[in-house]
Enzyme design. Structure first.
Site, PDB file in Angstrom:
ATOM      1  N   ASP A 125     -17.572   5.366 -16.077  1.00 15.77           N
ATOM      2  CA  ASP A 125     -16.385   5.030 -15.424  1.00 15.77           C
ATOM      3  C   ASP A 125     -16.986   5.375 -14.169  1.00 15.77           C
ATOM      4  OD1 ASP A 125     -14.108   4.337 -15.590  1.00 15.77           O
ATOM      5  OD2 ASP A 125     -12.800   6.615 -15.426  1.00 15.77           O
ATOM      6  N   TYR A 127     -14.906   4.986 -10.124  1.00 19.12           N
ATOM      7  CA  TYR A 127     -13.516   5.225  -9.184  1.00 19.12           C
ATOM      8  C   TYR A 127     -13.657   4.591  -8.119  1.00 19.12           C
ATOM      9  CZ  TYR A 127     -10.939   9.211  -6.565  1.00 19.12           C
ATOM     10  OH  TYR A 127      -9.771   9.379  -5.760  1.00 19.12           O
ATOM     11  N   HIS A 132      -5.569   3.549  -5.828  1.00 22.67           N
ATOM     12  CA  HIS A 132      -6.313   4.613  -6.490  1.00 22.67           C
ATOM     13  C   HIS A 132      -6.145   6.046  -5.877  1.00 22.67           C
ATOM     14  CE1 HIS A 132      -5.992   7.324 -10.237  1.00 22.67           C
ATOM     15  NE2 HIS A 132      -7.252   7.130  -9.619  1.00 22.67           N
ATOM     16  N   ARG A 141      -5.922  16.241  -1.597  1.00 22.92           N
ATOM     17  CA  ARG A 141      -6.344  16.687  -0.160  1.00 22.92           C
ATOM     18  C   ARG A 141      -5.115  16.920   0.753  1.00 22.92           C
ATOM     19  NH1 ARG A 141     -11.124  14.945  -2.586  1.00 22.92           N
ATOM     20  NH2 ARG A 141     -10.432  13.072  -2.042  1.00 22.92           N
ATOM     21  N   GLU A 198      -5.329   5.694 -17.933  1.00 22.49           N
ATOM     22  CA  GLU A 198      -5.691   5.139 -16.299  1.00 22.49           C
ATOM     23  C   GLU A 198      -6.102   3.468 -16.577  1.00 22.49           C
ATOM     24  OE1 GLU A 198      -8.364   8.331 -13.839  1.00 22.49           O
ATOM     25  OE2 GLU A 198      -9.586   7.131 -15.567  1.00 22.49           O
ATOM     26  N   GLU A 200      -7.823  -0.036 -16.554  1.00 21.50           N
ATOM     27  CA  GLU A 200      -8.672  -0.734 -16.083  1.00 21.50           C
ATOM     28  C   GLU A 200      -9.133  -1.402 -16.690  1.00 21.50           C
ATOM     29  OE1 GLU A 200     -11.742   2.263 -15.896  1.00 21.50           O
ATOM     30  OE2 GLU A 200     -10.519   3.907 -15.741  1.00 21.50           O
ATOM     31  N   ASP A 232      -9.070   4.704 -19.986  1.00 24.35           N
ATOM     32  CA  ASP A 232     -10.079   5.996 -19.780  1.00 24.35           C
ATOM     33  C   ASP A 232      -8.645   6.979 -19.436  1.00 24.35           C
ATOM     34  OD1 ASP A 232     -12.129   7.204 -20.153  1.00 24.35           O
ATOM     35  OD2 ASP A 232     -11.928   7.565 -17.818  1.00 24.35           O
ATOM     36  N   ARG A 236      -4.996  15.548 -17.127  1.00 25.89           N
ATOM     37  CA  ARG A 236      -5.368  15.842 -15.450  1.00 25.89           C
ATOM     38  C   ARG A 236      -4.886  17.216 -15.145  1.00 25.89           C
ATOM     39  NH1 ARG A 236      -6.990  11.160 -13.973  1.00 25.89           N
ATOM     40  NH2 ARG A 236      -5.628   9.684 -14.179  1.00 25.89           N
ATOM     41  N   GLN A 239      -9.109  18.303 -16.832  1.00 25.10           N
ATOM     42  CA  GLN A 239     -10.118  17.934 -14.963  1.00 25.10           C
ATOM     43  C   GLN A 239     -10.597  18.528 -13.913  1.00 25.10           C
ATOM     44  OE1 GLN A 239      -8.994  13.363 -14.812  1.00 25.10           O
ATOM     45  NE2 GLN A 239     -10.482  13.431 -12.903  1.00 25.10           N
ATOM     46  N   LYS A 252     -12.250  14.083 -19.544  1.00 26.80           N
ATOM     47  CA  LYS A 252     -12.324  13.197 -19.767  1.00 26.80           C
ATOM     48  C   LYS A 252     -13.588  11.920 -21.096  1.00 26.80           C
ATOM     49  CE  LYS A 252     -11.708   9.772 -16.327  1.00 26.80           C
ATOM     50  NZ  LYS A 252     -10.628   9.346 -15.543  1.00 26.80           N
ATOM     51  N   THR A 256     -11.079   6.094 -25.067  1.00 25.03           N
ATOM     52  CA  THR A 256     -10.969   5.801 -24.142  1.00 25.03           C
ATOM     53  C   THR A 256     -11.200   4.949 -24.577  1.00 25.03           C
ATOM     54  OG1 THR A 256     -13.349   6.734 -22.318  1.00 25.03           O
ATOM     55  CG2 THR A 256     -12.637   3.731 -22.761  1.00 25.03           C
ATOM     56  N   THR A 348      -9.049   2.902 -11.950  1.00 23.13           N
ATOM     57  CA  THR A 348      -7.702   2.872 -12.376  1.00 23.13           C
ATOM     58  C   THR A 348      -8.016   1.546 -11.089  1.00 23.13           C
ATOM     59  OG1 THR A 348      -7.385   4.732 -12.375  1.00 23.13           O
ATOM     60  CG2 THR A 348      -6.099   3.926 -12.056  1.00 23.13           C
ATOM     61  N   GLU A 362      -0.025   8.650 -10.561  1.00 21.68           N
ATOM     62  CA  GLU A 362       0.193   7.960  -8.919  1.00 21.68           C
ATOM     63  C   GLU A 362       2.352   7.841  -9.545  1.00 21.68           C
ATOM     64  OE1 GLU A 362      -2.869   5.346  -7.680  1.00 21.68           O
ATOM     65  OE2 GLU A 362      -3.773   5.665  -9.989  1.00 21.68           O
TER      66      GLU A 362
END
Length: 417
Positions: A125, A127, A132, A141, A198, A200, A232, A236, A239, A252, A256, A348, A362
């Protein structure tokens, strides 16, 4: 390219996801037939086992459709893939001379149940969606440090679990796991409370690369057998507690989901498009000699138990920062051997606008901004009984290239012994 006419009338509708231009590959079963390979055409499925037995399809000296998966066809390579597609179009095109022999081999989709279309060898998988990654990085952050330093240089990924990849329609059991509240001294164990999707695309590797031998982006593109929708599922709250220092694990790997039909590169060829402009120049091994992304409209609906479905996301695959061939090239750049049946999740797919966000994380901005789903209900994350459905189609001149849907309903967690 315009719509190719077929003698299968339902394949000539502008609304069908499966016209003659598409011909995606799946595995199906019925009350009277064992699981077998099939090709979607309109509202019918061509029984490939029966077509091969009847001598209408011959790809190799030995049968390749006597098994309920497409891996044997993948291993024949791109030339055989082209031969198969050309032969299928020859058999199904309007005015085909062999229509009378093919017609009895068509099964109504309403009589069929879809199975996994391939044996997944490995699952990786990525990123690789910038919007995203920026949204998630901003949440956890800051806007100034949203993307990690390597993000604009390499498609970040991690190795997942092939054993938990399931076909659309398979119920998803809410996972248990360790979580830790910010103000807690110790972690706790129990069902995830922040379950997510997610949105994808999945790229399926059709041919192998050798141990110790990297591949070019062009070679990677030619190695891809086709694409599926991919969800996927993500816990949250599990994780972030487990992520440091090695990255995703139980949050995760529990499930899937993929759509049941593999749409080939050939079917998607008219919809190629460039990846977005680069903020930083990529290293030469990742340069794309021609467009390798696709213009595919994507959406997600959420239907609560007993309620109606609400569209919660609308975006497009062309929002990806890295294409699947770039991801595959980077995966093999260390000499990691790739295998027929390897599945690569794109990461994503979110767009710049709020309605284009491809995860509930999100959409609800980490649970701080619940959104309405109709019937007076709201959601921050997925609740038991919710059904999430991914939709996708490329839009041509009077026709669609569709993937079928990728559906999963959430069932309550299993009580831990």
């Amino acid at each position: 390219m315009t719509l190719m006419k077929s003698w299968v009338e339902s394949a000539n509708s502008a609304d069908t996801p499966f016209p003659l231009n598409n011909l995606p590959y799946g595995v199906f079963t019925t009350n009277s037939l064992e699981p077998r390979c099939g090709v979607a055409i309109g509202d019918m499925i061509l029984d490939m086992f029966a077509a091969e037995e009847a001598g209408l399809i011959e790809l190799a000296e030995d049968p390749v459709f006597d098994v309920p998966y497409w891996n044997d066809v993948m291993e024949l390579g791109p030339e055989a893939w082209d031969v198969l597609r050309a032969r299928l179009q020859e058999l199904l095109i309007e005015g085909a001379s062999e229509q009378a022999s093919v017609a009895p081999l068509l099964i109504p989709m309403t009589d069929a149940r879809m199975e996994m279309p391939l044996v997944v060898a490995e699952f990786t998988d990525f990123y690789a969606g910038k919007h995203h990654a920026t949204n998630v990085g901003t949440m956890f952050r800051s806007a100034e440090n949203a993307l990690p330093p390597n993000w604009l240089h390499i498609p970040i990924g991690y190795n997942g679990r092939a054993s938990s990849v399931v076909v659309s329609g398979t119920d998803i059991i809410r996972p248990n796991g360790q979580t830790k509240a910010p103000d807690a001294d110790m972690p706790s164990f129990g069902p995830s409370k922040r379950l997510d999707i997610e949105l994808e695309m999945g790229a399926i590797v059709g041919t192998a690369s050798e141990l110790g031998h990297p591949i070019t982006v062009t070679q990677a593109d030619e190695m891809i057998f086709g694409y599926v929708l991919l969800n996927d599922w993500s816990a949250r709250d599990i994780q972030p507690w487990e992520n440091q220092p090695l990255g995703p694990f139980q949050g995760k790997v529990f499930a899937t989901s993929i759509s049941p039909w593999i749409v080939t590169r050939a079917a998607l060829e008219p919809f190629r498009t460039l990846t977005p402009p680069r903020e930083k120049e990529l290293l030469p091994y990742l340069h794309e000699p021609n467009p390798m992304l696709y213009n595919i409209d994507l959406s997600v609906t959420l239907q609560p138990e007993g309620g109606t479905a609400t569209t919660i996301c609308e975006t497009n695959y062309n929002e990806m920062y890295y294409s699947a061939p770039q991801q595959l090239t980077h995966h093999a750049s260390s000499g990691c051997p790739m295998t027929p049946g390897d599945l690569l999740g794109s990461g994503t797919i979110s767009g710049p606008e709020k309605h284009q966000r491809g995860s509930l994380l999100e959409m609800s901005w980490g649970g701080k901004e619940p959104f309405e789903i109709g019937g007076g209900q709201t959601r921050s994350f997925i609740e038991d009984g919710d059904t999430l459905t991914l939709h996708g189609a490329a839009k041509g001149d009077g026709y669609l290239i569709g993937f079928g849907t990728c559906v999963g309903t959430i069932k309550p967690a299993v009580k831990f012994p």
